[in-house]
Design a protein around this motif. Sequence first.
Motif, PDB file in Angstrom:
ATOM      1  N   ARG A 231      78.702  15.731  29.904  1.00 49.42           N
ATOM      2  CA  ARG A 231      78.530  16.942  28.798  1.00 49.42           C
ATOM      3  C   ARG A 231      77.889  16.412  27.564  1.00 49.42           C
ATOM      4  NH1 ARG A 231      84.542  17.724  26.841  1.00 49.42           N
ATOM      5  NH2 ARG A 231      84.644  15.510  27.499  1.00 49.42           N
ATOM      6  N   ASP A 302      80.720  16.900  35.306  1.00 46.92           N
ATOM      7  CA  ASP A 302      80.645  17.816  34.349  1.00 46.92           C
ATOM      8  C   ASP A 302      79.465  17.718  33.659  1.00 46.92           C
ATOM      9  OD1 ASP A 302      81.388  19.472  32.371  1.00 46.92           O
ATOM     10  OD2 ASP A 302      83.492  18.809  31.867  1.00 46.92           O
ATOM     11  N   ARG A 304      78.288  20.461  31.474  1.00 45.62           N
ATOM     12  CA  ARG A 304      78.413  21.435  30.626  1.00 45.62           C
ATOM     13  C   ARG A 304      77.774  21.026  29.442  1.00 45.62           C
ATOM     14  NH1 ARG A 304      84.439  22.807  30.168  1.00 45.62           N
ATOM     15  NH2 ARG A 304      84.413  20.577  30.512  1.00 45.62           N
ATOM     16  N   ARG A 322      80.140  20.817  37.439  1.00 41.17           N
ATOM     17  CA  ARG A 322      80.621  22.105  36.537  1.00 41.17           C
ATOM     18  C   ARG A 322      79.648  22.345  35.563  1.00 41.17           C
ATOM     19  NH1 ARG A 322      86.054  19.907  34.746  1.00 41.17           N
ATOM     20  NH2 ARG A 322      85.083  17.842  35.425  1.00 41.17           N
ATOM     21  N   ASP A 324      77.907  25.363  32.407  1.00 43.92           N
ATOM     22  CA  ASP A 324      78.229  26.458  31.774  1.00 43.92           C
ATOM     23  C   ASP A 324      76.923  27.165  31.087  1.00 43.92           C
ATOM     24  OD1 ASP A 324      77.699  25.066  29.452  1.00 43.92           O
ATOM     25  OD2 ASP A 324      79.896  24.996  29.054  1.00 43.92           O
ATOM     26  N   GLN A 325      76.904  27.890  30.123  1.00 43.68           N
ATOM     27  CA  GLN A 325      75.794  28.651  29.813  1.00 43.68           C
ATOM     28  C   GLN A 325      74.966  27.761  28.685  1.00 43.68           C
ATOM     29  OE1 GLN A 325      74.446  31.559  30.643  1.00 43.68           O
ATOM     30  NE2 GLN A 325      76.405  31.662  31.986  1.00 43.68           N
ATOM     31  N   THR A 326      75.680  26.686  28.400  1.00 43.37           N
ATOM     32  CA  THR A 326      74.861  25.898  27.520  1.00 43.37           C
ATOM     33  C   THR A 326      74.060  24.798  28.349  1.00 43.37           C
ATOM     34  OG1 THR A 326      76.844  24.194  27.304  1.00 43.37           O
ATOM     35  CG2 THR A 326      76.769  26.046  25.712  1.00 43.37           C
ATOM     36  N   THR A 327      74.240  24.531  29.527  1.00 47.06           N
ATOM     37  CA  THR A 327      73.681  23.658  30.467  1.00 47.06           C
ATOM     38  C   THR A 327      72.046  24.244  30.767  1.00 47.06           C
ATOM     39  OG1 THR A 327      75.698  23.111  31.690  1.00 47.06           O
ATOM     40  CG2 THR A 327      73.406  22.477  32.479  1.00 47.06           C
ATOM     41  N   MET A 342      79.824  27.396  37.855  1.00 50.11           N
ATOM     42  CA  MET A 342      79.493  27.755  36.596  1.00 50.11           C
ATOM     43  C   MET A 342      80.878  28.376  35.935  1.00 50.11           C
ATOM     44  SD  MET A 342      76.329  27.659  36.099  1.00 50.11           S
ATOM     45  CE  MET A 342      76.276  28.259  34.306  1.00 50.11           C
ATOM     46  N   THR A 343      81.145  27.733  34.851  1.00 45.32           N
ATOM     47  CA  THR A 343      82.705  27.887  34.371  1.00 45.32           C
ATOM     48  C   THR A 343      82.515  28.484  33.032  1.00 45.32           C
ATOM     49  OG1 THR A 343      82.510  25.884  33.058  1.00 45.32           O
ATOM     50  CG2 THR A 343      83.328  25.873  35.325  1.00 45.32           C
TER      51      THR A 343
END
Length: 343
Positions: A231, A302, A304, A322, A324-327, A342-343
């Motif tokens: 992350r 992870d 993200r 995993r 998310d939109q910030t990746t 996508m989480t």
Amino acid sequence: MGTLFLVTAILGYWQYRTSKRQTEIADTDLDSKIVAQLDSPAIEVRVAGLVEMKRSIEREPNNSERVLEIVEAFIKRSSAIEARTSSSSTPPAPPLSVRRPDVQNALRVFSDLRQDASWGEVCDHIQREISLHFAPRPTFQLVDLSGADVRHGKFHLCDFQCSDLREANLSQASLLGCRLNGTNFKGSTFTYARLGQAYLLAAILDEAQLFGANFTMAVLAGASMKGADLRDCEFAGAYLEALTLRADWSDPELIHEDPLSLNYARRQVVQTAGALAREGLLFPRILQQGPTYPACDLRGADVRGADFSLAVLSGAVLTGARADQTTRWPQGFDPGSAGVIMT
């Protein structure tokens, strides 16, 4: 007046030579005392020797280079890996501070005595290595430092290739430009560590805690990062694709390549693998794969908030990772096709 000036000058020079000689004798005595303590069979005596070394630098800063050499040699001989095979399948040992408090103290002394290095200074060192084919690095190859606690450590440009650093704590450590090829970092913590321009070919970082780590221009081909916490990591210019090593480095186009290009990392890996093979040191993660290293394995990681937008990512294994939109992904990269969740 002329005679008085001459006598004064001679006396001043004699005092200077006497003082310098006394300092040299004191330095020699200090070295002998420290070496004797570090060779003691008693751990408490070795720890006391390390404490004395650090105090000696406070008294005489000019001794720092010599003390660093002594500490480096002590760490290498005290933690050398005896087995000539990879240790990835063996259970990790107790924390280094428990089983070898002297080595743990030596690592801390080594780090504390080093000056921090900027990104530019690391670049300059790498350029010298390329142009001169040699530039000195602290070398800790083939050492068992599993469970070490070196938070905030200054280990830039060190060589830890094919070593065991499982479950080590390297939070906020400087590992800029380090050679970490084939090193086992399974379960280690790298929170906000700086790994820019580090060489991590075939390194093991499974289940490592890498939150906020910076991998700018790092080489990660063949690395395993399964289940790692990536992350908010930065991968600008990092190389995670498959990599094929070339044996012929006399090609003029490669010699004049950008000093910060991947060709330099490739050449270093070829040289390292060749040296290990000559010494009969068989580390499967480095030698058995031959000249081709697969893409970085990020299964179940992870990612993200991680930034891969400027990374060389094509082919990296991301099944079950995993995001998310910030990746952030490279332009045109389809995370869904790569198996990212996508989480």
